[in-house]
Design an enzyme around this catalytic site. Structure first.
Site, PDB file in Angstrom:
ATOM      1  CG  ASP A 101      -2.003   0.951   1.257  1.00 57.91           C
ATOM      2  OD1 ASP A 101      -2.074   1.772   0.326  1.00 57.91           O
ATOM      3  OD2 ASP A 101      -2.799   0.970   2.225  1.00 57.91           O
ATOM      4  CG  LEU A 151      -8.263  -4.347  -2.305  1.00 54.59           C
ATOM      5  CD1 LEU A 151      -7.151  -4.932  -3.176  1.00 54.59           C
ATOM      6  CD2 LEU A 151      -9.493  -4.083  -3.146  1.00 54.59           C
TER       7      LEU A 151
HETATM    8  C1  PRP Z   1      -1.051  -5.051   5.549  1.00 48.75           C
HETATM    9  C2  PRP Z   1      -0.388  -5.883   4.461  1.00 48.75           C
HETATM   10  C3  PRP Z   1       1.012  -5.393   4.462  1.00 48.75           C
HETATM   11  C4  PRP Z   1       0.896  -3.949   4.898  1.00 48.75           C
HETATM   12  C5  PRP Z   1       1.020  -3.078   3.704  1.00 48.75           C
HETATM   13  O1  PRP Z   1      -0.834  -5.672   6.756  1.00 48.75           O
HETATM   14  O2  PRP Z   1      -0.482  -7.244   4.708  1.00 48.75           O
HETATM   15  O3  PRP Z   1       1.849  -6.125   5.343  1.00 48.75           O
HETATM   16  O4  PRP Z   1      -0.394  -3.792   5.498  1.00 48.75           O
HETATM   17  O5  PRP Z   1       0.887  -1.741   4.048  1.00 48.75           O
HETATM   18  P1  PRP Z   1       1.963  -0.640   3.689  1.00 48.75           P
HETATM   19  O6  PRP Z   1       2.457  -0.880   2.296  1.00 48.75           O
HETATM   20  O7  PRP Z   1       1.156   0.648   3.804  1.00 48.75           O
HETATM   21  O8  PRP Z   1       3.056  -0.680   4.708  1.00 48.75           O
HETATM   22  P2  PRP Z   1      -1.641  -5.288   8.078  1.00 48.75           P
HETATM   23  O9  PRP Z   1      -0.857  -4.271   8.850  1.00 48.75           O
HETATM   24  O10 PRP Z   1      -3.043  -4.924   7.712  1.00 48.75           O
HETATM   25  O11 PRP Z   1      -1.607  -6.626   8.930  1.00 48.75           O
HETATM   26  P3  PRP Z   1      -2.244  -8.052   8.609  1.00 48.75           P
HETATM   27  O12 PRP Z   1      -1.490  -8.617   7.423  1.00 48.75           O
HETATM   28  O13 PRP Z   1      -1.995  -8.814   9.858  1.00 48.75           O
HETATM   29  O14 PRP Z   1      -3.706  -7.864   8.300  1.00 48.75           O
END
Ligand code: PRP
Length: 174
Positions: A101, A151
Site C-alpha cells: 500500500d 480490499l
Molecule cells: C497489511 C499488508 C502489508 C501492509 C502493507 O498488513 O499485509 O503487510 O499492510 O501496508 P503498507 O504498504 O502501507 O506498509 P496489516 O498491517 O493490515 O496486517 P495483517 O497482514 O496482519 O492484516
C-alpha cells in the site's frame, strides 16, 4: 464498517495468477535453495497456495510487523513483533506479501532482511495497490495491480473479518 462487498478478483483469476507466478519462480530458481519469508497475517492463504504450486520444495519462515499510527494513517514507523528464525546469510531469499500500500512495510522489511546478508533478496507480492504509495519498492513477482479501494478476502481483512473468503472483494460504502 457498513459496506457492501463487490467481487474484484475471482477464485479462478487468483488460481491462474498464482500458477503463473509459481511457474516463473520455478524457472528462475530451478535447482536453487530458496527461503520464502511471509509477512503475517494477511499472506497466509496466498503463501500456502504459492508454495504448493512450486515445482520444488522451499523453506518457509514468517515475520510479523506493525506500523504505528491511528486508524488508516500510518506514522511511517514500522516495528517487528515477530522476526525471522531461519539463518538467511548467503541464502536466496524471497519476501512474500499479500499487498503493498504505502510501501513502508516492505521497504522496512527489505532493509532488515538485507542486513542478514542473503545471497539474493526478491519480493513476490500478490497485489500492488498504488493509490497511497509513499516509498517505491521493487516488486519482482507481482500478481495484480489495483489502483485503489479497501480490499478484503484471500487473507486480507477489515477489522479481522473477511480474511477467509476465497475471492478478493472491494468494500463499497452504502
Ligand atoms: C497489511 C499488508 C502489508 C501492509 C502493507 O498488513 O499485509 O503487510 O499492510 O501496508 P503498507 O504498504 O502501507 O506498509 P496489516 O498491517 O493490515 O496486517 P495483517 O497482514 O496482519 O492484516
Amino acid at each position: 464498517m457498513d459496506a457492501k462487498k463487490r467481487c474484484l478478483i475471482s477464485r479462478d483469476e487468483i488460481a491462474r495468477r498464482v500458477a503463473e507466478l509459481a511457474e516463473r519462480i520455478g524457472r528462475d530458481y530451478a535447482g536453487g535453495d530458496l527461503v520464502m519469508v511471509g509477512v503475517l497475517k494477511g499472506v497466509f492463504i496466498f503463501m500456502a497456495d504459492l508454495v504448493r504450486a512450486l515445482p520444488f520444495p522451499v523453506e518457509v519462515d514468517f515475520v510479523r510487523l506493525c506500523s504505528y499510527g491511528a486508524g488508516t494513517a500510518t506514522s511511517g514507523e514500522v516495528h517487528i513483533t515477530k522476526d525471522v528464525e531461519l539463518p538467511l546469510k548467503d541464502r536466496d531469499v524471497m519476501i512474500v506479501e499479500d499487498i503493498v500500500d504505502t510501501g513502508l512495510t516492505l521497504d522496512f522489511l527489505r532493509q532488515h532482511l538485507l542486513s542478514h546478508r542473503p545471497r539474493s533478496l526478491k519480493i513476490c507480492c500478490l497485489i500492488d495497490k498504488q493509490e497511497r504509495r509513499e516509498v517505491e519498492v521493487p516488486l519482482d513477482y507481482l500478481g495484480f495491480v489495483v489502483e485503489k479501494g479497501f480490499l478484503v478476502g484471500y487473507g486480507l481483512d477489515c477489522g479481522e473479518q473477511s480474511r477467509t473468503l476465497p475471492e478478493i472483494f472491494v468494500l463499497e460504502k452504502d
